[in-house]
Write an enzyme that holds these catalytic residues in place. Structure first.
Site, PDB file in Angstrom:
ATOM      1  N   ASP A 117      54.563  69.448 111.119  1.00  0.00           N
ATOM      2  CA  ASP A 117      54.984  69.792 112.475  1.00  0.00           C
ATOM      3  C   ASP A 117      54.089  70.880 113.054  1.00  0.00           C
ATOM      4  O   ASP A 117      54.144  72.036 112.646  1.00  0.00           O
ATOM      5  CB  ASP A 117      56.439  70.279 112.399  1.00  0.00           C
ATOM      6  CG  ASP A 117      57.067  70.469 113.765  1.00  0.00           C
ATOM      7  OD1 ASP A 117      56.327  70.469 114.768  1.00  0.00           O
ATOM      8  OD2 ASP A 117      58.303  70.627 113.825  1.00  0.00           O
ATOM      9  N   ASP A 291      51.889  68.630 120.583  1.00  0.00           N
ATOM     10  CA  ASP A 291      52.934  68.890 119.594  1.00  0.00           C
ATOM     11  C   ASP A 291      53.283  67.626 118.820  1.00  0.00           C
ATOM     12  O   ASP A 291      53.832  66.681 119.378  1.00  0.00           O
ATOM     13  CB  ASP A 291      54.179  69.441 120.290  1.00  0.00           C
ATOM     14  CG  ASP A 291      55.272  69.832 119.318  1.00  0.00           C
ATOM     15  OD1 ASP A 291      54.979  69.975 118.118  1.00  0.00           O
ATOM     16  OD2 ASP A 291      56.418  69.997 119.761  1.00  0.00           O
TER      17      ASP A 291
END
Length: 413
Positions: A117, A291
């Site tokens: 992530d 992201d």
């Protein structure tokens, strides 16, 4: 929220590789929908509604984590000899929007699937059978972007990695969390046990890896609907994937822990849209980040409205479906839809660099015979997001020394 997982070994007593040759590490990254997590017969519509909600919570937390640190550079005389590469897979077969990598934690190693992530800097392992003693001073109480939270302890650990030449390497002093409690409906299980934070702050995994191995890392996300037998890679060093066009490079803004890009505008069908420049200004509480932990592209209303309006002009003849599909405003029956009828969507970055995702990345499959425009709105000011579906079928490379973001279309193989 899309998550990427990586096979690592965390240990207090690690060992160096045995020779000085250039080395690369490979670890398997698996999408959260992977059937190995027990999700063979998941409902795609409910799964998408779930990650829309997690994306919403995630964006709210991003607005609380501001702090641009442009101009960060590594020492020019640093010695970089080794590389490691982690195999990645889509989790489509598990009906969630994340990507996973298998990680071995502790001594002896305990296997976990961690989320890779780029929107988080802290790596955390959940459901461990052992955590530090209560007397240890480093307590954490964290709220996550999907609305869940966890408490526990964190400290400094060594992460050992398997290099592609068969050797071993280690990353020392990596901050990692450890918890036995999982609260408020957090989506992790004993098998999907944590997060590999790829965001950048001091002491983070990327910080330690860039000091020891390479200051640039890259990932290539396969189509989010790919089955688990289709692999891609997360690499610290030079990526080993075939590109379909030359790499394009633009400026990186370290919006810690996030990776920001300098957006100068968005065009649809070669027409620049009327979007105020302040929308892309980090100093004005705007900007845009890349992201991997967010699934859908999210735009503040001043950008969302003109983008959606321009795209729907080419969808006047489709049959709309009812608006019960979360924050996705424009959904329609996919029968008879021709992707070639859609105008090109282009994100314009600093230096004249253009990112033109394929139609499948902004007109997405929502469920059986239903497609939607893959954008969600952000009310008020905030950071816009290029999520992982918009990033799919491209190699993305982030260099924290040169402060650059590079990308190119790829089949990720």
């Amino acid at each position: 929220m899309t998550l990427l997982l990586i096979q690592l070994i965390v240990a207090h007593n690690s060992y160096e590789d045995e020779n000085g040759d250039d080395e690369t590490l490979s670890l398997e990254l698996v999408h959260r929908h992977d059937s190995r997590f027990g999700g063979d017969d998941v409902d795609q519509v409910e799964a998408i509604k779930g990650f829309i909600q997690r994306d919403l919570f995630r964006r709210e937390q991003m607005d609380h984590r501001k702090g641009i640190n442009q101009g960060h550079h590594r020492r020019k005389d640093m010695e970089v000899k080794k590389e490691f590469q982690m195999s990645m897979h889509s989790g489509r077969d598990y009906a969630v929007g994340e990507y996973f990598v298998e990680v071995e934690v502790g001594t002896p190693g305990q296997s976990f699937w961690l989320v890779a992530d780029t929107g988080k800097d802290l790596s955390g392992v959940f459901s461990l059978s052992y955590c530090p003693n209560n007397s240890d001073p480093c307590l954490f109480d964290i709220s996550y972007a999907d609305g869940s939270s966890a408490t526990g302890y964190f400290g400094v650990e060594t992460i050992s990695v398997n290099l592609t030449n068969g050797g071993k390497g280690k990353l020392e002093n990596v901050t990692i969390g450890c918890t036995l409690s999982v609260l408020n409906g957090i989506t992790f299980t004993e098998n999907t046990g944590g997060i590999l934070g790829l965001g950048f702050t001091k002491g983070s995994f990327v910080d330690r890896a860039s000091l020891k191995y390479n200051t640039k890392f890259s990932y290539c996300l396969v189509d989010h609907l790919s089955h688990r037998n289709v692999s891609s890679y997360l690499t610290f060093g030079n990526p080993k994937v075939k590109l379909l066009d030359e790499m394009k490079t633009t400026e990186l803004f370290l919006y810690q822990p996030f990776y920001g890009v300098n957006v100068t505008g968005i065009s649809v069908g070669r027409e620049m849209l009327k979007i105020p420049p302040t929308v892309w200004d980090f100093q004005a509480e705007g900007g845009m980040i890349i992201d991997s932990g967010t699934t859908l592209a999210a735009l503040v209303l001043e950008a969302y409205d003109p983008v959606v309006e321009a795209l729907t002009n080419s969808l006047k003849h489709v049959k709309r479906v009812d608006k019960s599909l979360g924050d996705l405003d424009f959904c329609f029956e996919s029968e008879g839809f021709d992707p070639s009828s859609m105008p090109s969507l282009v994100f314009h970055f600093g230096g004249g660099v253009k990112f033109a995702p394929p139609v499948k990345s902004y007109v997405i499959d929502f469920g059986p015979n239903v497609k939607c425009l893959g954008f969600v709105p952000i009310n008020g000011t905030g950071v816009s997001v290029i999520g992982n579906i918009m990033q799919q079928s491209h190699l993305w490379q982030i260099d924290v020394y040169q402060n650059t973001v590079s990308f190119a279309p790829s089949r990720c193989g």
